[in-house]
Design a protein around this motif. Structure first.
Motif, PDB file in Angstrom:
ATOM      1  N   SER A  15      -5.795   2.740  -6.335  1.00 25.46           N
ATOM      2  CA  SER A  15      -5.034   1.947  -7.298  1.00 25.46           C
ATOM      3  C   SER A  15      -4.632   0.612  -6.686  1.00 25.46           C
ATOM      4  O   SER A  15      -4.871   0.346  -5.503  1.00 25.46           O
ATOM      5  CB  SER A  15      -3.781   2.724  -7.720  1.00 25.46           C
ATOM      6  N   LYS A  22       2.050   3.262  -2.412  1.00 28.02           N
ATOM      7  CA  LYS A  22       1.051   4.320  -2.245  1.00 28.02           C
ATOM      8  C   LYS A  22       1.601   5.447  -1.382  1.00 28.02           C
ATOM      9  O   LYS A  22       1.455   6.626  -1.711  1.00 28.02           O
ATOM     10  CB  LYS A  22      -0.222   3.751  -1.610  1.00 28.02           C
ATOM     11  N   GLU A 293      -2.341  -0.960 -12.081  1.00 27.40           N
ATOM     12  CA  GLU A 293      -3.534  -0.683 -12.870  1.00 27.40           C
ATOM     13  C   GLU A 293      -4.169   0.618 -12.405  1.00 27.40           C
ATOM     14  O   GLU A 293      -5.273   0.651 -11.866  1.00 27.40           O
ATOM     15  CB  GLU A 293      -4.524  -1.839 -12.740  1.00 27.40           C
ATOM     16  N   ILE A 294      -3.430   1.704 -12.642  1.00 26.53           N
ATOM     17  CA  ILE A 294      -3.951   2.986 -12.195  1.00 26.53           C
ATOM     18  C   ILE A 294      -4.703   3.718 -13.298  1.00 26.53           C
ATOM     19  O   ILE A 294      -5.504   4.598 -13.061  1.00 26.53           O
ATOM     20  CB  ILE A 294      -2.808   3.877 -11.672  1.00 26.53           C
ATOM     21  N   LYS A 297      -8.502   3.707 -13.041  1.00 23.66           N
ATOM     22  CA  LYS A 297      -8.992   4.561 -11.967  1.00 23.66           C
ATOM     23  C   LYS A 297      -9.043   6.010 -12.418  1.00 23.66           C
ATOM     24  O   LYS A 297      -9.994   6.726 -12.164  1.00 23.66           O
ATOM     25  CB  LYS A 297      -8.090   4.427 -10.738  1.00 23.66           C
TER      26      LYS A 297
END
Length: 329
Positions: A15, A22, A293-294, A297
């Motif tokens: 991500s 993270k 912007e996960i 993914k």
């Protein structure tokens, strides 16, 4: 299940979160992976606790806990992966026995885990849908369980009305499709309302009971399919803390016929998946969703298209077949 957690870790690593975010998310994911849901199943003698446990879970891998303390004496402990089931003896076999079993239930409900939280996440009280005499069950709920639930009582107490197939002495049960006919459906609705009202009057807690049939094993070894089992599973999972939900899924009964008959009011099987997987992301990505912007993914990994974080559930559900699709048929 561990593979799914690895997939989630990969999504987080790929991500656009910064390194600090993270690491924070990965740490929460690791906590979720090891989080143990604890479910207490209780009820009056003959209500069908064992048949319900066997219907829901692959109890062939269950191991009865050893070294029981006096506080949980007579309460069986089953470890299924990260899920722990507590099976309380039935009440109604005698005054002294009921006192002993009630004490065990109270002690277990007030026990705390290593983090200082109440150990038991939810209590499933099973009622016998074929019986008119539920006095013992109401005493158990009103006088033993409800006073020990602490905060969030309406999310920690679940009521299942088992043996829906014989609620009217076997009449109006569609044995071919394993579900009630209209007359029995109305009878079950009335029973659910009656139970709801009795519990509300006795405890002040508003609970929506679930009518179901756990099925039964014929003498020749044939398993009678269940009814509304996926609905019951959904309500169990949806009331367990979000970070623990996925671990309930690890040892579900793999007999597909057990999950295929329900009241048809909702898609309970997809609800189960959505609540389980959504719970993980709600707990792991909490507070870090804005600007990340996960979604893409997640969508790409599971073979769907996800444009924003808000769409991650739909993306996962769209491609979930490789994980749970086979289980639910």
């Amino acid at each position: 299940m561990r593979k799914m957690y690895e997939n989630f870790a990969q999504i987080i690593n790929e991500s656009t979160m910064n390194e600090s975010e993270k690491q924070k998310a990965l740490k929460k994911l690791l906590v979720s992976q090891d989080a143990k849901p604890n479910v207490l199943i209780t009820g009056a003698t003959g209500c069908g606790k064992s048949s319900t446990i066997n219907a829901l879970f692959n109890t062939e891998v269950a191991k009865v806990g050893t070294g029981s303390t006096p506080e949980t004496m007579q309460i069986a402990k089953y470890e299924l992966g990260n899920l722990t089931l507590w099976d309380s003896p039935g009440l109604g076999d005698g005054v002294e026995e009921d006192k002993m079993h009630s004490k065990g239930i109270i002690d277990l409900l007030t026990k705390k885990d290593n983090n200082g939280n109440l150990l038991i996440d939810v209590v499933l009280v099973i009622l016998d849908g074929s019986s008119r005499d539920m006095g013992t069950s109401y005493e158990l709920i009103n006088n033993v369980i409800a006073p020990c639930l602490g905060e969030g009582k309406s999310h920690r107490l679940l009521i299942g009305i088992n043996q829906a197939d014989v609620a009217m002495k076997g009449r109006y049960w569609d044995s071919e499709n394993h579900k009630p006919e209209s007359e029995l459906e109305e009878f079950l609705k009335e029973k659910e309302k009656s139970v709801h009202d009795r519990i509300l009057d006795g405890t002040g807690i508003s609970i929506q009971p679930i009518s179901y049939s756990a099925g039964y094993m014929e003498t020749n070894g044939t398993q009678e399919p269940a009814y509304n089992l996926s609905k019951l599973l959904f309500y169990i999972i949806d009331n367990i803390p979000a970070e623990k939900r996925l671990n309930v899924m690890e040892n579900l009964n793999t007999n597909q016929t057990m999950w295929q008959s329900d009241d048809g009011l909702e898609d309970y099987r997809n609800n189960v998946i959505e609540s389980s997987i959504g719970g993980i992301f709600d707990s792991v990505i909490e507070g870090a969703k804005n600007g990340i912007e996960i979604g893409g993914k997640i969508g790409g990994f599971f073979g769907s298209v996800g444009e924003t974080v808000g769409e991650f559930i739909g993306a996962i559900i769209g491609g979930i077949g490789g994980f749970f699709g086979g289980l639910f048929g």
